[in-house]
Each structure stands twice: as structure tokens, then as C-alpha cells.
Design a protein around this motif. Structure first.
Motif, PDB file in Angstrom:
ATOM      1  N   ALA A   1      13.140  33.150  54.425  1.00 57.06           N
ATOM      2  CA  ALA A   1      13.095  32.060  55.411  1.00 57.06           C
ATOM      3  C   ALA A   1      11.990  31.071  55.068  1.00 57.06           C
ATOM      4  O   ALA A   1      12.164  29.854  55.206  1.00 57.06           O
ATOM      5  CB  ALA A   1      12.881  32.619  56.808  1.00 57.06           C
ATOM      6  N   GLY A   2      10.869  31.582  54.598  1.00 54.55           N
ATOM      7  CA  GLY A   2       9.758  30.706  54.229  1.00 54.55           C
ATOM      8  C   GLY A   2      10.070  29.842  53.028  1.00 54.55           C
ATOM      9  O   GLY A   2       9.690  28.673  52.967  1.00 54.55           O
ATOM     10  N   LEU A   3      10.789  30.385  52.076  1.00 52.65           N
ATOM     11  CA  LEU A   3      11.149  29.622  50.878  1.00 52.65           C
ATOM     12  C   LEU A   3      12.205  28.555  51.171  1.00 52.65           C
ATOM     13  O   LEU A   3      12.187  27.488  50.573  1.00 52.65           O
ATOM     14  CB  LEU A   3      11.635  30.559  49.773  1.00 52.65           C
ATOM     15  CG  LEU A   3      10.570  31.492  49.186  1.00 52.65           C
ATOM     16  CD1 LEU A   3      11.206  32.471  48.204  1.00 52.65           C
ATOM     17  CD2 LEU A   3       9.457  30.720  48.526  1.00 52.65           C
ATOM     18  N   LYS A   4      13.106  28.858  52.091  1.00 53.11           N
ATOM     19  CA  LYS A   4      14.111  27.861  52.476  1.00 53.11           C
ATOM     20  C   LYS A   4      13.472  26.716  53.251  1.00 53.11           C
ATOM     21  O   LYS A   4      13.928  25.588  53.156  1.00 53.11           O
ATOM     22  CB  LYS A   4      15.216  28.509  53.302  1.00 53.11           C
ATOM     23  CG  LYS A   4      16.133  29.393  52.494  1.00 53.11           C
ATOM     24  CD  LYS A   4      17.216  29.966  53.363  1.00 53.11           C
ATOM     25  CE  LYS A   4      18.123  30.896  52.564  1.00 53.11           C
ATOM     26  NZ  LYS A   4      19.151  31.495  53.403  1.00 53.11           N
ATOM     27  N   GLY A   5      12.453  27.033  54.032  1.00 53.72           N
ATOM     28  CA  GLY A   5      11.710  25.996  54.751  1.00 53.72           C
ATOM     29  C   GLY A   5      12.427  25.361  55.924  1.00 53.72           C
ATOM     30  O   GLY A   5      11.990  24.341  56.434  1.00 53.72           O
ATOM     31  N   LEU A   6      13.527  25.958  56.385  1.00 57.83           N
ATOM     32  CA  LEU A   6      14.249  25.385  57.521  1.00 57.83           C
ATOM     33  C   LEU A   6      13.513  25.635  58.840  1.00 57.83           C
ATOM     34  O   LEU A   6      13.482  24.783  59.708  1.00 57.83           O
ATOM     35  CB  LEU A   6      15.665  25.963  57.595  1.00 57.83           C
ATOM     36  CG  LEU A   6      16.559  25.669  56.393  1.00 57.83           C
ATOM     37  CD1 LEU A   6      17.893  26.386  56.533  1.00 57.83           C
ATOM     38  CD2 LEU A   6      16.770  24.172  56.247  1.00 57.83           C
ATOM     39  N   HIS A   7      12.950  26.833  58.966  1.00 63.62           N
ATOM     40  CA  HIS A   7      12.225  27.220  60.173  1.00 63.62           C
ATOM     41  C   HIS A   7      10.952  27.945  59.768  1.00 63.62           C
ATOM     42  O   HIS A   7      10.873  28.522  58.683  1.00 63.62           O
ATOM     43  CB  HIS A   7      13.071  28.154  61.043  1.00 63.62           C
ATOM     44  CG  HIS A   7      14.391  27.564  61.418  1.00 63.62           C
ATOM     45  ND1 HIS A   7      14.532  26.584  62.353  1.00 63.62           N
ATOM     46  CD2 HIS A   7      15.643  27.818  60.962  1.00 63.62           C
ATOM     47  CE1 HIS A   7      15.799  26.261  62.479  1.00 63.62           C
ATOM     48  NE2 HIS A   7      16.508  26.993  61.629  1.00 63.62           N
ATOM     49  N   VAL A   8       9.988  27.937  60.639  1.00 57.15           N
ATOM     50  CA  VAL A   8       8.749  28.681  60.395  1.00 57.15           C
ATOM     51  C   VAL A   8       9.046  30.161  60.626  1.00 57.15           C
ATOM     52  O   VAL A   8       9.566  30.538  61.672  1.00 57.15           O
ATOM     53  CB  VAL A   8       7.623  28.206  61.337  1.00 57.15           C
ATOM     54  CG1 VAL A   8       6.369  29.009  61.104  1.00 57.15           C
ATOM     55  CG2 VAL A   8       7.363  26.728  61.145  1.00 57.15           C
ATOM     56  N   CYS A   9       8.726  30.997  59.643  1.00 58.78           N
ATOM     57  CA  CYS A   9       9.009  32.430  59.768  1.00 58.78           C
ATOM     58  C   CYS A   9       7.944  33.125  60.621  1.00 58.78           C
ATOM     59  O   CYS A   9       6.855  32.612  60.828  1.00 58.78           O
ATOM     60  CB  CYS A   9       9.098  33.084  58.387  1.00 58.78           C
ATOM     61  SG  CYS A   9       7.545  33.117  57.489  1.00 58.78           S
ATOM     62  N   LYS A  10       8.302  34.326  61.090  1.00 58.96           N
ATOM     63  CA  LYS A  10       7.388  35.090  61.936  1.00 58.96           C
ATOM     64  C   LYS A  10       6.117  35.479  61.185  1.00 58.96           C
ATOM     65  O   LYS A  10       5.063  35.633  61.792  1.00 58.96           O
ATOM     66  CB  LYS A  10       8.078  36.332  62.496  1.00 58.96           C
ATOM     67  CG  LYS A  10       8.438  37.383  61.461  1.00 58.96           C
ATOM     68  CD  LYS A  10       9.141  38.558  62.105  1.00 58.96           C
ATOM     69  CE  LYS A  10       9.567  39.575  61.068  1.00 58.96           C
ATOM     70  NZ  LYS A  10      10.319  40.665  61.672  1.00 58.96           N
ATOM     71  N   HIS A  11       6.202  35.616  59.862  1.00 51.92           N
ATOM     72  CA  HIS A  11       5.021  35.974  59.069  1.00 51.92           C
ATOM     73  C   HIS A  11       3.973  34.858  59.145  1.00 51.92           C
ATOM     74  O   HIS A  11       2.783  35.119  59.302  1.00 51.92           O
ATOM     75  CB  HIS A  11       5.412  36.230  57.611  1.00 51.92           C
ATOM     76  CG  HIS A  11       6.579  37.154  57.454  1.00 51.92           C
ATOM     77  ND1 HIS A  11       7.749  36.759  56.854  1.00 51.92           N
ATOM     78  CD2 HIS A  11       6.756  38.435  57.846  1.00 51.92           C
ATOM     79  CE1 HIS A  11       8.602  37.770  56.872  1.00 51.92           C
ATOM     80  NE2 HIS A  11       8.030  38.794  57.463  1.00 51.92           N
ATOM     81  N   ARG A  12       4.419  33.619  59.008  1.00 45.94           N
ATOM     82  CA  ARG A  12       3.508  32.465  59.085  1.00 45.94           C
ATOM     83  C   ARG A  12       2.889  32.341  60.468  1.00 45.94           C
ATOM     84  O   ARG A  12       1.702  32.059  60.598  1.00 45.94           O
ATOM     85  CB  ARG A  12       4.252  31.170  58.756  1.00 45.94           C
ATOM     86  CG  ARG A  12       4.435  30.950  57.284  1.00 45.94           C
ATOM     87  CD  ARG A  12       5.117  29.642  56.986  1.00 45.94           C
ATOM     88  NE  ARG A  12       4.412  28.497  57.572  1.00 45.94           N
ATOM     89  CZ  ARG A  12       4.902  27.265  57.587  1.00 45.94           C
ATOM     90  NH1 ARG A  12       6.081  27.012  57.062  1.00 45.94           N
ATOM     91  NH2 ARG A  12       4.216  26.296  58.123  1.00 45.94           N
ATOM     92  N   ILE A  13       3.692  32.561  61.501  1.00 46.43           N
ATOM     93  CA  ILE A  13       3.172  32.471  62.865  1.00 46.43           C
ATOM     94  C   ILE A  13       2.144  33.567  63.103  1.00 46.43           C
ATOM     95  O   ILE A  13       1.084  33.328  63.670  1.00 46.43           O
ATOM     96  CB  ILE A  13       4.317  32.540  63.896  1.00 46.43           C
ATOM     97  CG1 ILE A  13       5.268  31.360  63.707  1.00 46.43           C
ATOM     98  CG2 ILE A  13       3.772  32.574  65.317  1.00 46.43           C
ATOM     99  CD1 ILE A  13       6.557  31.461  64.489  1.00 46.43           C
ATOM    100  N   ALA A  14       2.434  34.777  62.635  1.00 46.77           N
ATOM    101  CA  ALA A  14       1.486  35.888  62.782  1.00 46.77           C
ATOM    102  C   ALA A  14       0.196  35.596  62.018  1.00 46.77           C
ATOM    103  O   ALA A  14      -0.902  35.857  62.519  1.00 46.77           O
ATOM    104  CB  ALA A  14       2.113  37.192  62.294  1.00 46.77           C
TER     105      ALA A  14
END
Length: 113
Positions: A92-105
């Protein structure tokens, strides 16, 4: 679930079984939750925050460098990703469409540091 003998935030030795299972002592766990409520609520959607908090509570985010870069464990526990509040190398992070839960955490933990 990961067992940690030192707090993932401050590095102190954890003594209670609950703290060891969570990866955070009671003071650091409270600071992480306060940080999430302040800036994070205004930035992300409630379901995203919930998933990120779950990841933190399960000890699925391990600090690597200066408590800014983290090793995140996938939902099924088979993969790990390097994450920062600005980027993540999960799918999800590589696609960049949405912020993934890992980044938010990672964002929550970086505010709590």
C-alpha cells in the motif's frame, strides 16, 4: 504477538507480564495514546487510526534508528517492512494511493517520543 523485555519507546526494562506483552510500560503506553489523540485525529480517518493503534498495541512496530524509522510486521506476521511517518515499503505504501497503517503508527510513535 511479540514479547519485549524493554520498552519500545524509552528502552527501560519491563517488569509486568502485561507490559512485556504490549512492548510498552504504562507511562509510555499513555504517552502514545495521548499523541494519537492530539494531531492524528485531525489528519487521518478513524478506521485508519484504529488499525494503527492495534498495530502499536500488538508490538508490531519496532524502532530501528533514532525512533524515527521502524520495522513493521505484516498483519499475518510473515513479512516485515521499513516504515517512517513519510514513507513505507509495504504494498500500500509503494502504491501511494492511501496512507498505510504502518505510516500512521510510525507518526503516532514519533509524536510520542
Amino acid at each position: 504477538m511479540n514479547d519485549h523485555t524493554n520498552c519500545l519507546r524509552c528502552g527501560r526494562v519491563l517488569r509486568s507480564a502485561k507490559s512485556i506483552a504490549a512492548g510498552y510500560g504504562p507511562t509510555c503506553a499513555a504517552k502514545v495514546k495521548v499523541a494519537a489523540k492530539a494531531e492524528i485525529i485531525a489528519t487521518y480517518k478513524p478506521y485508519q487510526i484504529e488499525k494503527a493503534e492495534e498495530l502499536i498495541e500488538q508490538g508490531g512496530l519496532i524502532p530501528l534508528r533514532g525512533k524515527r524509522i521502524f520495522l513493521a510486521v505484516s498483519s499475518d506476521g510473515t513479512e516485515t517492512y521499513r516504515t517512517h511517518r513519510a514513507a513505507c515499503n509495504c504494498k500500500a505504501g509503494l502504491k501511494g494511493l492511501h496512507v498505510c497503517k504502518h505510516r500512521i503508527a510510525a507518526h503516532i510513535l514519533s509524536l510520542a517520543a
